[in-house]
Design a protein around this motif. Structure first.
Motif, PDB file in Angstrom:
ATOM      1  N   VAL A 175      50.587  -2.004  50.728  1.00 50.16           N
ATOM      2  CA  VAL A 175      50.898  -2.256  52.140  1.00 50.16           C
ATOM      3  C   VAL A 175      51.950  -1.227  52.554  1.00 50.16           C
ATOM      4  CG1 VAL A 175      51.758  -3.879  53.845  1.00 50.16           C
ATOM      5  CG2 VAL A 175      50.201  -4.653  52.058  1.00 50.16           C
ATOM      6  N   SER A 176      51.530  -0.344  53.437  1.00 48.79           N
ATOM      7  CA  SER A 176      52.297   0.840  53.771  1.00 48.79           C
ATOM      8  C   SER A 176      52.846   0.755  55.189  1.00 48.79           C
ATOM      9  CB  SER A 176      51.390   2.073  53.585  1.00 48.79           C
ATOM     10  OG  SER A 176      52.110   3.256  53.718  1.00 48.79           O
ATOM     11  N   SER A 177      53.073   1.894  55.796  1.00 50.47           N
ATOM     12  CA  SER A 177      53.653   1.953  57.136  1.00 50.47           C
ATOM     13  C   SER A 177      53.403   3.340  57.692  1.00 50.47           C
ATOM     14  CB  SER A 177      55.157   1.695  57.047  1.00 50.47           C
ATOM     15  OG  SER A 177      55.810   2.135  58.217  1.00 50.47           O
ATOM     16  N   LEU A 178      53.425   3.440  59.000  1.00 53.63           N
ATOM     17  CA  LEU A 178      53.397   4.764  59.636  1.00 53.63           C
ATOM     18  C   LEU A 178      54.531   5.629  59.092  1.00 53.63           C
ATOM     19  CD1 LEU A 178      52.383   6.673  61.930  1.00 53.63           C
ATOM     20  CD2 LEU A 178      54.021   5.525  63.433  1.00 53.63           C
ATOM     21  N   LEU A 179      55.646   4.970  58.713  1.00 50.96           N
ATOM     22  CA  LEU A 179      56.821   5.703  58.222  1.00 50.96           C
ATOM     23  C   LEU A 179      56.551   6.404  56.888  1.00 50.96           C
ATOM     24  CD1 LEU A 179      59.445   5.737  59.901  1.00 50.96           C
ATOM     25  CD2 LEU A 179      58.181   3.654  60.367  1.00 50.96           C
ATOM     26  N   ALA A 180      55.452   6.075  56.209  1.00 51.44           N
ATOM     27  CA  ALA A 180      55.103   6.789  54.971  1.00 51.44           C
ATOM     28  C   ALA A 180      54.686   8.213  55.279  1.00 51.44           C
ATOM     29  CB  ALA A 180      53.970   6.061  54.241  1.00 51.44           C
ATOM     30  N   VAL A 181      54.198   8.438  56.491  1.00 51.01           N
ATOM     31  CA  VAL A 181      53.658   9.757  56.837  1.00 51.01           C
ATOM     32  C   VAL A 181      54.343  10.383  58.049  1.00 51.01           C
ATOM     33  CG1 VAL A 181      51.386   9.338  55.804  1.00 51.01           C
ATOM     34  CG2 VAL A 181      51.786   8.621  58.157  1.00 51.01           C
ATOM     35  N   LYS A 182      55.314   9.674  58.624  1.00 48.68           N
ATOM     36  CA  LYS A 182      56.003  10.208  59.812  1.00 48.68           C
ATOM     37  C   LYS A 182      57.490   9.895  59.724  1.00 48.68           C
ATOM     38  CE  LYS A 182      55.857   9.707  64.889  1.00 48.68           C
ATOM     39  NZ  LYS A 182      55.874  11.078  65.319  1.00 48.68           N
ATOM     40  N   ALA A 183      58.321  10.944  59.798  1.00 50.24           N
ATOM     41  CA  ALA A 183      59.776  10.744  59.702  1.00 50.24           C
ATOM     42  C   ALA A 183      60.365  10.421  61.066  1.00 50.24           C
ATOM     43  CB  ALA A 183      60.420  12.011  59.151  1.00 50.24           C
ATOM     44  N   LEU A 184      61.148   9.342  61.131  1.00 51.01           N
ATOM     45  CA  LEU A 184      61.847   8.990  62.364  1.00 51.01           C
ATOM     46  C   LEU A 184      63.300   8.652  62.032  1.00 51.01           C
ATOM     47  CD1 LEU A 184      59.105   6.730  64.036  1.00 51.01           C
ATOM     48  CD2 LEU A 184      59.916   8.943  64.878  1.00 51.01           C
ATOM     49  N   PRO A 185      64.224   8.877  62.979  1.00 52.52           N
ATOM     50  CA  PRO A 185      65.643   8.634  62.697  1.00 52.52           C
ATOM     51  C   PRO A 185      65.924   7.209  62.219  1.00 52.52           C
ATOM     52  CG  PRO A 185      65.402   9.762  64.805  1.00 52.52           C
ATOM     53  CD  PRO A 185      64.016   9.419  64.341  1.00 52.52           C
ATOM     54  N   ASN A 186      66.862   7.079  61.286  1.00 51.25           N
ATOM     55  CA  ASN A 186      67.405   5.808  60.777  1.00 51.25           C
ATOM     56  C   ASN A 186      66.516   5.086  59.761  1.00 51.25           C
ATOM     57  OD1 ASN A 186      68.858   6.321  63.403  1.00 51.25           O
ATOM     58  ND2 ASN A 186      70.060   4.618  62.607  1.00 51.25           N
ATOM     59  N   TRP A 187      65.383   5.656  59.403  1.00 50.64           N
ATOM     60  CA  TRP A 187      64.509   5.020  58.411  1.00 50.64           C
ATOM     61  C   TRP A 187      64.707   5.683  57.046  1.00 50.64           C
ATOM     62  CZ3 TRP A 187      61.515   0.748  59.725  1.00 50.64           C
ATOM     63  CH2 TRP A 187      61.385   0.489  61.094  1.00 50.64           C
ATOM     64  N   GLY A 188      65.945   6.066  56.724  1.00 53.19           N
ATOM     65  CA  GLY A 188      66.238   6.865  55.526  1.00 53.19           C
ATOM     66  C   GLY A 188      66.050   6.151  54.203  1.00 53.19           C
ATOM     67  N   ALA A 189      65.889   4.829  54.208  1.00 51.15           N
ATOM     68  CA  ALA A 189      65.528   4.113  52.980  1.00 51.15           C
ATOM     69  C   ALA A 189      64.033   3.783  53.006  1.00 51.15           C
ATOM     70  CB  ALA A 189      66.349   2.822  52.847  1.00 51.15           C
ATOM     71  N   TYR A 190      63.631   3.114  54.063  1.00 51.35           N
ATOM     72  CA  TYR A 190      62.257   2.588  54.176  1.00 51.35           C
ATOM     73  C   TYR A 190      61.209   3.712  54.103  1.00 51.35           C
ATOM     74  CZ  TYR A 190      58.561  -0.348  56.345  1.00 51.35           C
ATOM     75  OH  TYR A 190      57.415  -1.046  56.623  1.00 51.35           O
ATOM     76  N   ALA A 191      61.398   4.762  54.897  1.00 52.31           N
ATOM     77  CA  ALA A 191      60.364   5.807  54.984  1.00 52.31           C
ATOM     78  C   ALA A 191      60.152   6.524  53.647  1.00 52.31           C
ATOM     79  CB  ALA A 191      60.699   6.791  56.103  1.00 52.31           C
ATOM     80  N   PRO A 192      61.219   6.981  52.959  1.00 46.16           N
ATOM     81  CA  PRO A 192      60.962   7.645  51.661  1.00 46.16           C
ATOM     82  C   PRO A 192      60.343   6.710  50.629  1.00 46.16           C
ATOM     83  CG  PRO A 192      63.327   7.690  52.195  1.00 46.16           C
ATOM     84  CD  PRO A 192      62.618   7.131  53.385  1.00 46.16           C
TER      85      PRO A 192
END
Ligand SMILES: NC(=O)c1ccc[n+]([C@@H]2O[C@H](COP(=O)([O-])OP(=O)(O)OC[C@H]3O[C@@H](n4cnc5c(N)ncnc54)[C@H](OP(=O)(O)O)[C@@H]3O)[C@@H](O)[C@H]2O)c1
Length: 282
Positions: A175-192
């Protein structure tokens, strides 16, 4: 004598939210789409027994009972000292306990036709701070829950739910997220962490024969649920905060049921390319 056929689905993070919707939808779709003699062994993994019981109750569709439910509680992914034992507890319910179920096949034959592992558990990791203010200690703890524990279930499933346990086909769902493939401000834990999960899934997809094992990263969209409320309330980036607040105000967040239906259809149809990343909006 014809042997009743059984499928397996394990949901890690089944205690509430999207995990509960996935488990319920999987049970419903399974019963609607498969022949009446086919059964589903649904293993629900989470921290609290009471929450898993609520999910269990939601997963037993009306009509002839064809879903065998096994809740496995007290699985805290933050506790790495207990991680191996917890993974074993979950997979033991598959490889050991199922042998005692009434319609089981003879020893030596695979016990399941199809097996699915859904890795849904996840946390946000704090959204107030930009990367420059993050602490590596907090990030390490976050990665324990969101990546290290994920790999533990992923690898153990590939090793233990082998052809002796599952005859036809197995699927791992990240179960992933758009943040897996798109960097946005303040997601410095979740996105990586979501990016690492997806890459791990892609490597597994490159290694495994897709005729037997497929891997799917599914991004459920911005869901109308508690996690999304926390996003609106804590996100440090004003532009995104406004965007998600507007979506909420206009009723444009995605319902968990709709997104779970899309995910389960993808899994059961099994026509996706192994290793791909599919978003609810795709
Ligand atoms: N909500 C969204 O808009 C959205 C968007 C994209 C992707 N996602 C992803 O969808 C998945 C489900 O999220 P959700 O929206 O349903 O949020 P949620 O309600 O907060 O669900 C998170 C799940 O992870 C489990 N979990 C968290 N920490 C855990 C730990 N230390 N040990 C064991 N389990 C733990 C929770 O269990 P407990 O019940 O024990 O807390 C719960 O089952 C997550 O991977 C999330 O990243 C959500």
């Amino acid at each position: 004598m014809a042997v009743p056929v059984r499928d397996l689905c394990i949901v890690v993070g089944a205690s509430n939210g999207f995990g509960r919707a996935l488990a319920k939808t999987f049970a419903e779709r399974f019963c609607a789409q498969t022949p009446a003699e086919r059964r589903l062994h649904l293993v629900l993994v989470g921290r609290r027994q009471a929450d898993l019981q609520t999910t269990s109750d939601a997963c037993q569709p009306t009509g002839p009972a064809r879903v065998d439910l096994t809740p496995v509680a007290e699985v805290d992914l933050a506790n790495l000292d207990a991680l191996d034992a917890n993974v074993d507890r979950v997979l033991d319910t598959v490889t050991t306990n199922c042998r005692t179920l009434p319609d089981v096949v003879s020893p030596g034959l695979a016990r399941y036709a199809r097996a699915t592992l859904i890795l849904n558990a996840g946390t946000l990791g704090g959204l107030s701070l930009p990367v420059r203010d993050r602490s590596w200690r907090d990030l390490r703890t976050f990665f324990d829950v969101n990546f290290v524990a994920y790999t533990a279930f992923f690898t153990a499933f590939l090793k233990r739910v082998d052809r002796g346990v599952c005859s036809d086909h197995r699927t791992v769902v990240n179960v992933s997220s758009l943040l897996a493939v798109k960097a946005l401000p303040n997601w410095g834990a979740y996105a990586p962490a979501k990016a690492a999960r997806h890459m791990f899934a892609q490597v597994a997809a490159a290694e495994e024969d897709p005729a037997y094992t497929k891997v799917l990263s599914y991004s459920p969209g911005p869901l109308a649920n508690d996690m999304q409320r926390t996003v609106r309330e804590t996100l440090g980036d004003p532009e995104q905060k406004l965007h998600f607040t507007n979506m909420f105000d206009k009723g444009n967040l995605v319902s968990m049921e709709d997104s779970a239906h899309k995910a389960v259809d993808l899994i059961l149809d099994n026509t996706f390319t192994s290793g791909c990343h599919i978003d609810y909006y795709d």
